[in-house]
Design an enzyme around this catalytic site. Structure first.
Site, mmCIF file in Angstrom:
data_model
loop_
_atom_site.group_PDB
_atom_site.id
_atom_site.type_symbol
_atom_site.label_atom_id
_atom_site.label_comp_id
_atom_site.label_asym_id
_atom_site.label_seq_id
_atom_site.Cartn_x
_atom_site.Cartn_y
_atom_site.Cartn_z
ATOM 1 N N ARG A 12 0.796 -1.228 0.000
ATOM 2 C CA ARG A 12 0.000 0.000 0.000
ATOM 3 C C ARG A 12 0.825 1.273 0.000
ATOM 4 O O ARG A 12 0.592 2.168 -0.818
ATOM 5 C CB ARG A 12 -0.920 0.049 1.235
ATOM 6 C CG ARG A 12 -2.206 -0.692 1.083
ATOM 7 C CD ARG A 12 -2.591 -1.284 2.422
ATOM 8 N NE ARG A 12 -1.604 -2.293 2.770
ATOM 9 C CZ ARG A 12 -1.683 -3.554 2.333
ATOM 10 N NH1 ARG A 12 -2.708 -3.943 1.639
ATOM 11 N NH2 ARG A 12 -0.741 -4.430 2.622
ATOM 12 N N THR A 13 1.770 1.383 0.922
ATOM 13 C CA THR A 13 2.486 2.658 1.070
ATOM 14 C C THR A 13 3.267 2.953 -0.200
ATOM 15 O O THR A 13 3.197 4.055 -0.762
ATOM 16 C CB THR A 13 3.424 2.601 2.287
ATOM 17 O OG1 THR A 13 2.693 2.110 3.397
ATOM 18 C CG2 THR A 13 3.985 3.978 2.606
ATOM 19 N N LYS A 28 25.983 -4.079 -1.561
ATOM 20 C CA LYS A 28 27.459 -4.037 -1.526
ATOM 21 C C LYS A 28 27.969 -3.358 -0.264
ATOM 22 O O LYS A 28 29.157 -3.136 -0.105
ATOM 23 C CB LYS A 28 27.981 -3.278 -2.751
ATOM 24 C CG LYS A 28 27.557 -3.873 -4.082
ATOM 25 C CD LYS A 28 27.974 -2.935 -5.215
ATOM 26 C CE LYS A 28 27.212 -3.263 -6.490
ATOM 27 N NZ LYS A 28 27.252 -2.163 -7.459
ATOM 28 N N ARG A 54 11.283 3.876 3.350
ATOM 29 C CA ARG A 54 10.904 2.947 4.421
ATOM 30 C C ARG A 54 12.139 2.140 4.781
ATOM 31 O O ARG A 54 12.897 1.722 3.900
ATOM 32 C CB ARG A 54 9.786 2.007 3.979
ATOM 33 C CG ARG A 54 9.525 0.903 4.999
ATOM 34 C CD ARG A 54 8.338 0.056 4.654
ATOM 35 N NE ARG A 54 7.091 0.775 4.922
ATOM 36 C CZ ARG A 54 5.883 0.203 4.903
ATOM 37 N NH1 ARG A 54 5.774 -1.085 4.617
ATOM 38 N NH2 ARG A 54 4.806 0.906 5.147
ATOM 39 N N HIS A 80 4.901 5.910 11.454
ATOM 40 C CA HIS A 80 4.413 5.744 10.082
ATOM 41 C C HIS A 80 3.464 6.925 9.817
ATOM 42 O O HIS A 80 2.236 6.747 9.744
ATOM 43 C CB HIS A 80 3.705 4.392 9.968
ATOM 44 C CG HIS A 80 3.435 3.932 8.564
ATOM 45 N ND1 HIS A 80 3.571 4.748 7.448
ATOM 46 C CD2 HIS A 80 3.014 2.719 8.103
ATOM 47 C CE1 HIS A 80 3.242 4.054 6.373
ATOM 48 N NE2 HIS A 80 2.909 2.822 6.728
HETATM 49 N N1 CP Z 1 -0.289 0.000 5.812
HETATM 50 C C1 CP Z 1 0.898 -0.248 5.258
HETATM 51 O O1 CP Z 1 1.919 0.392 5.607
HETATM 52 O O2 CP Z 1 0.898 -1.220 4.318
HETATM 53 P P1 CP Z 1 2.144 -1.706 3.492
HETATM 54 O O3 CP Z 1 3.123 -2.320 4.455
HETATM 55 O O4 CP Z 1 1.624 -2.676 2.487
HETATM 56 O O5 CP Z 1 2.761 -0.490 2.853
#
Ligand code: CP
Length: 363
Positions: A55-56, A84, A105, A133
């Site tokens: 999603r993100t 590396k 991320r 998040h």
């Molecule tokens: N909600 C969320 O962060 O989903 P993903 O890990 O799929 O990005």
């Protein structure tokens, strides 16, 4: 100049008025997407995903494409020069000169703030380990705005892995800033909310209670935020298996809930919501995932169009004599990082991961 970039590392760096601006703009984009199709023409977004995501990552990418922009990046560090041994500083320094905005991320708390130190464009935190998040929180705020019509005066149940769930930490931090929200924290003792988040609730005088059984709490709730037990954050498979199926929302439990309950889940789901609940009109988690794209469109626009005063990355001081007590903190793996802490009452709060270290123990 680094000071001019509007990063989003932690929502708390900005006012609640700005969060509401994003939600309102996202709502407007949702109503009239055709008005925004060229607003980022000629701009490039770099997405660096050191950890899996559906999603993100894809909602950020779809958001940029729907605004007329383009994309570069990786979603598997093993196919980049990270494999590396390249450090975060060098990767970020280079990629940020290729793009106009960087989304990252990483599995280590504080890693995205560490990246922002050397980035030459704005940086957005798409999840840093079990820490924060913030764009999921913006997604959650938009979903509550669309479904409940308000962000205050709600009784919010948070259920599952409250210890490791970064979406939980970010959402509680945000909703405790809004008036008259109450929290019901539903978890086992092993997975209860970290002390530093409870402290934030206390600082905001937000009412909360802890429960071990979802059945005992569900009837009181306006919002139920279910979460996955975060397998990847456990020290052993055995510890994970002991927690795995403790909380399962099913049709029986939904019978005890209010008619206007809103069920959210940041997803991915494993077994904590049965498939049978998906058809209940109170299940809003798929709508929530869709809201994520619109809120990220709004965020990209507000950052690239510079409609916000940038927040400083650090407010404290560099203390190279103190080691952050959180073993997972990025400062304990990327050793070159300056150790920023806010010092108060003999304690040092790490400005990367927010953990508190007793100064006497570390010296
Ligand atoms: N909600 C969320 O962060 O989903 P993903 O890990 O799929 O990005």
């Amino acid at each position: 100049m680094r000071d001019e970039y509007i990063d989003l590392i932690d929502l708390s760096d900005y006012s609640t008025v700005w969060w509401e601006d994003i939600v309102v703009l996202a709502h407007e984009i949702m109503q009239h997407p055709e008005r925004y199709t060229q607003r980022c023409a000629g701009k490039i977004m770099a997405t660096l995903f050191y950890e899996p995501s559906t999603r993100t990552q894809m909602s950020f990418q779809a958001a940029m494409l729907r605004l007329g922009g383009s994309l570069i990046g990786f979603d598997n560090p093993s196919t980049s020069s990270v494999a590396k041994g390249e450090n975060i500083k060098d990767t970020t320094k280079i990629v940020s000169t290729y793009g106009d905005i960087l989304v990252m991320r990483h599995p280590s708390p504080g890693a995205v703030k560490a990246a922002a130190i050397s980035a030459e464009c704005p940086v957005i935190n798409a999840g840093d380990g079990g820490h924060l998040h913030p764009t999921q929180t913006l997604t959650d705020l938009l979903t509550l705005y669309e479904t409940k019509g308000k962000l205050s005066g709600l009784t919010i149940g948070m259920c599952g892995d409250l210890k490791n769930g970064r979406t939980v930490h970010s959402l509680i931090k945000a909703m405790s800033c809004m008036p008259d929200n109450r929290f019901v924290l539903i978890s086992t003792k092993e997975l209860e909310l970290p002390q530093y988040i409870k402290k934030i609730l206390d600082e905001h005088h937000a009412e909360y209670r802890e429960e071990e059984r979802l059945e005992d709490a569900i009837a009181d709730l306006d919002v139920l935020y279910m979460t996955r037990i975060q397998r990847e954050r456990f020290a052993s498979q055995q510890q994970y298996l002991e927690q795995k199926d403790v909380y399962v929302l099913d049709e029986e439990k939904m019978k005890k809930a209010r008619k206007d309950l809103v069920v959210l889940h940041p997803l991915p789901r494993v077994d904590e919501i049965t498939i049978g609940v998906d058809d209940d009109p109170r299940a809003m988690y798929f709508k929530q995932a869709n809201c994520g794209m619109y809120v990220r469109m709004a965020l990209i626009l507000l950052i690239l169009e510079k409609s916000l005063k940038p927040a400083p990355l650090f407010k404290g001081e560099v203390r190279s004599d103190i080691k952050c007590s959180n073993e997972k903190c990025i400062t304990n793996t990327e050793k070159y990082l300056p150790h920023y802490f806010v010092i108060k009452d003999g304690q040092a709060v790490c400005e990367y991961c927010d953990e508190t270290t007793e100064i006497e123990k570390t010296l």
